[in-house]
Design an enzyme around this catalytic site. Structure first.
Site, mmCIF file in Angstrom:
data_model
loop_
_atom_site.group_PDB
_atom_site.id
_atom_site.type_symbol
_atom_site.label_atom_id
_atom_site.label_comp_id
_atom_site.label_asym_id
_atom_site.label_seq_id
_atom_site.Cartn_x
_atom_site.Cartn_y
_atom_site.Cartn_z
ATOM 1 N N GLU A 1 9.901 -10.752 -26.278
ATOM 2 C CA GLU A 1 8.684 -9.835 -26.221
ATOM 3 C C GLU A 1 8.160 -10.042 -24.651
ATOM 4 O O GLU A 1 8.579 -10.645 -24.078
ATOM 5 C CB GLU A 1 7.676 -10.800 -27.083
ATOM 6 C CG GLU A 1 5.935 -10.340 -26.952
ATOM 7 C CD GLU A 1 5.607 -9.055 -27.228
ATOM 8 O OE1 GLU A 1 6.283 -7.675 -26.774
ATOM 9 O OE2 GLU A 1 4.984 -8.733 -28.276
ATOM 10 N N ASP A 2 7.241 -9.024 -24.244
ATOM 11 C CA ASP A 2 7.150 -8.900 -22.995
ATOM 12 C C ASP A 2 5.942 -9.976 -22.620
ATOM 13 O O ASP A 2 5.909 -10.550 -21.389
ATOM 14 C CB ASP A 2 6.571 -7.475 -22.630
ATOM 15 C CG ASP A 2 5.416 -6.897 -23.242
ATOM 16 O OD1 ASP A 2 5.186 -7.540 -24.439
ATOM 17 O OD2 ASP A 2 5.023 -5.817 -22.911
ATOM 18 N N ASP B 1 -0.714 -12.360 -25.442
ATOM 19 C CA ASP B 1 -1.944 -12.316 -24.847
ATOM 20 C C ASP B 1 -2.763 -13.113 -25.818
ATOM 21 O O ASP B 1 -3.156 -14.271 -25.789
ATOM 22 C CB ASP B 1 -2.282 -10.884 -24.353
ATOM 23 C CG ASP B 1 -3.662 -10.865 -23.624
ATOM 24 O OD1 ASP B 1 -4.304 -11.789 -23.240
ATOM 25 O OD2 ASP B 1 -4.246 -9.583 -23.774
ATOM 26 N N PHE C 1 -4.430 -8.281 -15.688
ATOM 27 C CA PHE C 1 -3.810 -7.278 -16.171
ATOM 28 C C PHE C 1 -2.460 -6.961 -15.416
ATOM 29 O O PHE C 1 -2.658 -6.646 -14.360
ATOM 30 C CB PHE C 1 -4.461 -6.019 -16.578
ATOM 31 C CG PHE C 1 -3.843 -4.781 -17.532
ATOM 32 C CD1 PHE C 1 -3.804 -5.073 -18.881
ATOM 33 C CD2 PHE C 1 -3.046 -3.933 -17.007
ATOM 34 C CE1 PHE C 1 -3.146 -4.325 -19.875
ATOM 35 C CE2 PHE C 1 -2.387 -3.124 -17.720
ATOM 36 C CZ PHE C 1 -2.655 -3.355 -19.106
ATOM 37 N N ARG D 1 6.387 1.196 -15.616
ATOM 38 C CA ARG D 1 7.276 0.125 -16.258
ATOM 39 C C ARG D 1 8.615 0.108 -15.657
ATOM 40 O O ARG D 1 9.273 -0.865 -15.560
ATOM 41 C CB ARG D 1 7.773 1.021 -17.509
ATOM 42 C CG ARG D 1 6.978 1.002 -18.733
ATOM 43 C CD ARG D 1 7.387 1.459 -19.898
ATOM 44 N NE ARG D 1 6.599 1.761 -21.174
ATOM 45 C CZ ARG D 1 5.665 1.099 -21.939
ATOM 46 N NH1 ARG D 1 5.738 -0.319 -21.684
ATOM 47 N NH2 ARG D 1 4.720 1.593 -22.698
#
Ligand code: 5GP
Length: 176
Positions: free
Chosen positions: A98-99, A102, A151, A164
């Site tokens: 996963e990136d 959160d 963010f 990206r």
């Protein structure tokens, strides 16, 4: 002119060193075992491709796509399966890549979804973790970096489909 050089939070070199260490740990933990790696699209695609190159074990690669964020920087609070994996994971070792974790909702939903399919083991590798907003219990077995509640974009992560391709993790400021 539009600014297109977001401030770096984690450099290319830092990412590369960390991934090398994660790859070594995964290789060690899966000694004599095969592994199904599930890349969570789209955000984890660069991390996943760099990580599997550092895993010295037979790996088969799957992709899954979930959405919890729309085009904003706030979670919509629900997760939708957009594209499923094609492999049968029953009895197999699974590594989800996963990136970012959160609130933890996306990964918790995905973990629950995978456990129903009765894999032998399920582990999680996440490039980033923002502990401040965590609402669901998530165990990250292989973590790249813990970050503040900012963010972030780049290295696979987007804002409204952009950024990206940045080779580093950057922060989105007013003006970017
Ligand atoms: P969670 O379900 O844990 O709240 O959110 C996970 C998903 O939200 C990630 O897979 C990612 O798509 C998105 N997300 C959360 N924080 C960020 C961030 O700082 N930057 C970007 N680009 N996406 C984020």
């Amino acid at each position: 002119m539009e600014m297109y050089t977001p401030e770096a939070l984690i450099t290319e070199e830092e990412i590369s060193l960390r991934i090398e260490a994660l790859g070594k740990a995964i290789t060690k933990d899966f000694e004599n075992e095969d592994l199904i790696v599930i890349c969570v699209l789209k955000g984890a695609f660069i991390f996943c491709s760099d990580l599997i190159k550092k895993i010295n074990r037979p790996v088969s690669l799957e992709f899954i796509s979930l959405s919890s964020y729309g085009d904003s920087t706030n979670s919509s609070g629900n997760v939708r399966l957009e594209m499923d994996i094609t492999a049968n994971i029953e009895g197999k070792n699974v590594l989800i890549v996963e990136d970012i974790v959160d609130t933890g909702l996306t990964i918790k939903t995905l973990m629950d979804m995978m456990h129903v399919r009765k894999p032998k083991t399920v582990k999680l590798a996440s490039l980033l973790f923002k502990p401040v907003k965590l609402k669901h219990k998530v165990n990250i077995d292989y973590l790249g970096f813990e970050i503040e509640d900012k963010f972030v974009i780049g290295y696979g992560l987007d804002y409204a489909g952009r950024y990206r391709e940045l080779p580093y993790i950057g922060m989105l400021n007013a003006g970017n």
